[in-house]
Scaffold this active site. Structure first.
Site, PDB file in Angstrom:
ATOM      1  N   SER A 183      18.498  -1.079 -26.241  1.00  0.00           N
ATOM      2  CA  SER A 183      18.780   0.340 -26.412  1.00  0.00           C
ATOM      3  C   SER A 183      19.835   0.494 -27.493  1.00  0.00           C
ATOM      4  CB  SER A 183      19.283   0.904 -25.080  1.00  0.00           C
ATOM      5  OG  SER A 183      20.123   2.014 -25.301  1.00  0.00           O
ATOM      6  N   GLU A 216       5.178  -0.472 -21.476  1.00  0.00           N
ATOM      7  CA  GLU A 216       5.245   1.001 -21.511  1.00  0.00           C
ATOM      8  C   GLU A 216       4.313   1.581 -22.574  1.00  0.00           C
ATOM      9  OE1 GLU A 216       9.554   2.581 -20.656  1.00  0.00           O
ATOM     10  OE2 GLU A 216       9.669   0.711 -21.782  1.00  0.00           O
ATOM     11  N   LYS A 236      20.853  -2.850 -21.799  1.00  0.00           N
ATOM     12  CA  LYS A 236      19.430  -2.594 -21.585  1.00  0.00           C
ATOM     13  C   LYS A 236      18.494  -3.638 -22.182  1.00  0.00           C
ATOM     14  CE  LYS A 236      17.632   0.562 -19.925  1.00  0.00           C
ATOM     15  NZ  LYS A 236      17.504   1.946 -20.344  1.00  0.00           N
ATOM     16  N   THR A 284       0.897  -1.156   0.000  1.00  0.00           N
ATOM     17  CA  THR A 284       0.000   0.000   0.000  1.00  0.00           C
ATOM     18  C   THR A 284       0.936   1.206   0.000  1.00  0.00           C
ATOM     19  OG1 THR A 284      -0.119   0.202   2.404  1.00  0.00           O
ATOM     20  CG2 THR A 284      -1.783  -1.202   1.378  1.00  0.00           C
ATOM     21  N   HIS A 285       0.569   2.249  -0.685  1.00  0.00           N
ATOM     22  CA  HIS A 285       1.427   3.433  -0.855  1.00  0.00           C
ATOM     23  C   HIS A 285       2.768   3.056  -1.481  1.00  0.00           C
ATOM     24  CE1 HIS A 285      -1.318   5.433   2.039  1.00  0.00           C
ATOM     25  NE2 HIS A 285      -1.287   4.251   2.629  1.00  0.00           N
TER      26      HIS A 285
END
Ligand code: ARG
Length: 459
Positions: A278, A291, A284, A156-157
């Site tokens: 990348s 996304e 990467k 949570t949070h």
């Protein structure tokens, strides 16, 4: 003299720029199948009611079949001069069937015609989307089934909160998509209304048999008010609104997959075929699919704002503004379909790092609530127990320890109700198995929920 199908009252031809500006063919050409289907039903009905002869209807229906083939073989050149798909088809029909083609628009206006076309189109697309979403639910449930024993930190949070089963977390998404599907099913009922016969706005003087047209086109009901029939775009607003909620669900899942696949979490790896590299940083491996889906959510929400703003304050009945409804609608359909499809496939290509997930439950005092529950089980009131467990956390933090590492002597300083059995009480497994309330993360609950969903979906 104006050559347009509506050119009778015009003495000057349309300005070239206006012609281009007014045209919607580039967008609405995708409605050709629905337009032809609607026209065939209209012709059958007119023949049945002797508004035209059966021979005329047969000639025109055959002609429409040819026009369909021509469109599919790219033999028809679309041009701004003919404005939209309705006029292109009528023009092409004239070329294959001759003068009788001029009868096709009897008792009909483009206003009810376009409303019908969009409804025919959207009924099909809504069904396809529901099927795709069910496919994605299957992928979720299969993953949940496969990893029933995997424990992860629940948050949570975005702070570690309490351990939960990974499958319980996945099943939370199953529930969201279940509601999304129910929303589409419900909205389908309102799309499934046949508007043809409203004509421009007032109905028509011809003895149309709207019930018959409805039957031919497999609609559930005919619309009851001709003005509403040509003015209503609620069904488009509703569809895009449901699509936006579904995309928001995907975007939340995307955010989690992106986080989980980072080195900071390392809970999952997404296979090479669903990630990209990348151009500069050789190490990467980027979660582009997740996304992009997260990003495309913005487009769909944008489409919702577009259609709502477009319809706001429009007087009844049809206004040309409404021609602008198709771009946001089509883009929403395309975006939602590809996102759901790509997600379903990506899910089969995600590897779960079980040990990383459970290890993350060992740090961050995820058993603090259970320490309080332990004290409650020894007779202490929950508020007091919460305070003692808080003191235990503060003490342990100070010593650089976790709650499991505190000695019994240290515990006794905090409360003499604490005995040796505390250690067995606050283990990760126990924390899960004690969550027995219905809908909670207890092993049995989750297994039942997963099996129930699997049964419903047939996986
Ligand atoms: N292309 C128009 C649309 O998509 C069809 C309806 C045109 N009606 C009219 N009265 N100009 O909305």
């Amino acid at each position: 003299m104006n050559e347009k199908l509506w050119g009778g009252r015009f003495s000057r031809s349309t300005d070239e720029l206006v012609e281009k500006f007014n045209a919607s063919i580039d967008v609405d050409k995708r409605l050709y199948g629905s337009d032809i289907e609607g026209s065939i039903a209209h012709l059958k009905m007119m023949a049945k009611e002797s508004i035209i002869t059966q021979d005329e209807a047969d000639t025109l229906i055959e002609g429409l079949g040819k026009v369909k083939e021509q469109i599919e073989n790219n033999e028809i050149e679309f041009s701004a001069g003919l404005e939209d798909i309705h006029m292109h088809i009528e023009d092409a029909l004239g070329k294959v069937a001759g003068d009788v083609a001029k009868k096709i628009h009897t008792g009909r206006s483009r206003n009810d015609q376009v409303a019908l076309d969009v409804r025919i189109y959207l009924k099909k697309e809504t069904r396809l989307i529901i099927d795709l979403l069910v496919g994605f639910q299957k992928a979720l449930v299969k993953m949940a089934q496969k990893h029933l024993d995997v424990i992860m930190p629940g948050y949570t949070h975005l702070q570690r909160a309490q351990p939960v089963l990974f499958s319980h977390h996945l099943m939370a998404y199953y529930e969201m998509f279940k509601r999304d599907i129910a929303r589409f099913e419900d909205c389908f009922k309102r799309i499934d209304v046949m508007p043809l016969g409203a004509a421009a706005l007032a109905g028509t003087t011809y003895p149309l048999n709207r019930e018959f047209t409805k039957e031919v086109l497999s609609f559930s009901k005919v619309s009851d008010n001709s003005i509403d029939s040509v003015s209503d775009r609620d069904f488009v607003m509703e569809f895009i609104s449901h699509a936006s909620i579904t995309m928001i669900h995907f975007s939340r899942l995307s955010e989690e997959l992106i986080l989980w696949s980072s080195s900071e979490f390392s809970f999952i790896s997404i296979s090479d075929s669903f990630t990209t590299g990348s151009s500069i940083m050789p190490q990467k491996k980027n979660p582009d699919v997740a996304e992009l889906v997260r990003g495309k959510t913005g487009r769909v929400v944008g489409n919702l704002v577009c259609i709502l703003t477009l319809m706001k304050s429009l007087p009844l009945a049809y206004n040309k503004d409404m021609q602008e409804d198709k771009e946001p609608l089509f883009d929403t359909v395309d975006t939602l379909k590809i996102c759901t499809d790509v997600y379903t496939r990506m899910f089969e290509n995600i590897e779960i790092h079980k040990n990383r997930m459970v290890d993350a439950c060992k740090q961050g005092f995820l058993n603090a609530t259970d320490l309080a529950d332990y004290l409650v089980s020894k007779g202490m009131a929950f508020r007091n127990a919460h305070s003692i467990a808080g003191q235990a956390v503060a003490y342990a933090l100070n010593k650089g320890k976790e709650l499991d590492d505190l000695t019994l002597e240290e515990y006794k300083e905090l409360s003499d109700l604490i005995e040796k059995d505390v250690y067995g009480f606050i283990t990760i497994d126990k924390m899960i198995s004690r969550r027995i309330s219905y809908g909670g993360t207890g092993f049995d609950n989750v297994k039942k929920a997963v099996n129930k969903a699997a049964g419903e979906l047939g996986v």
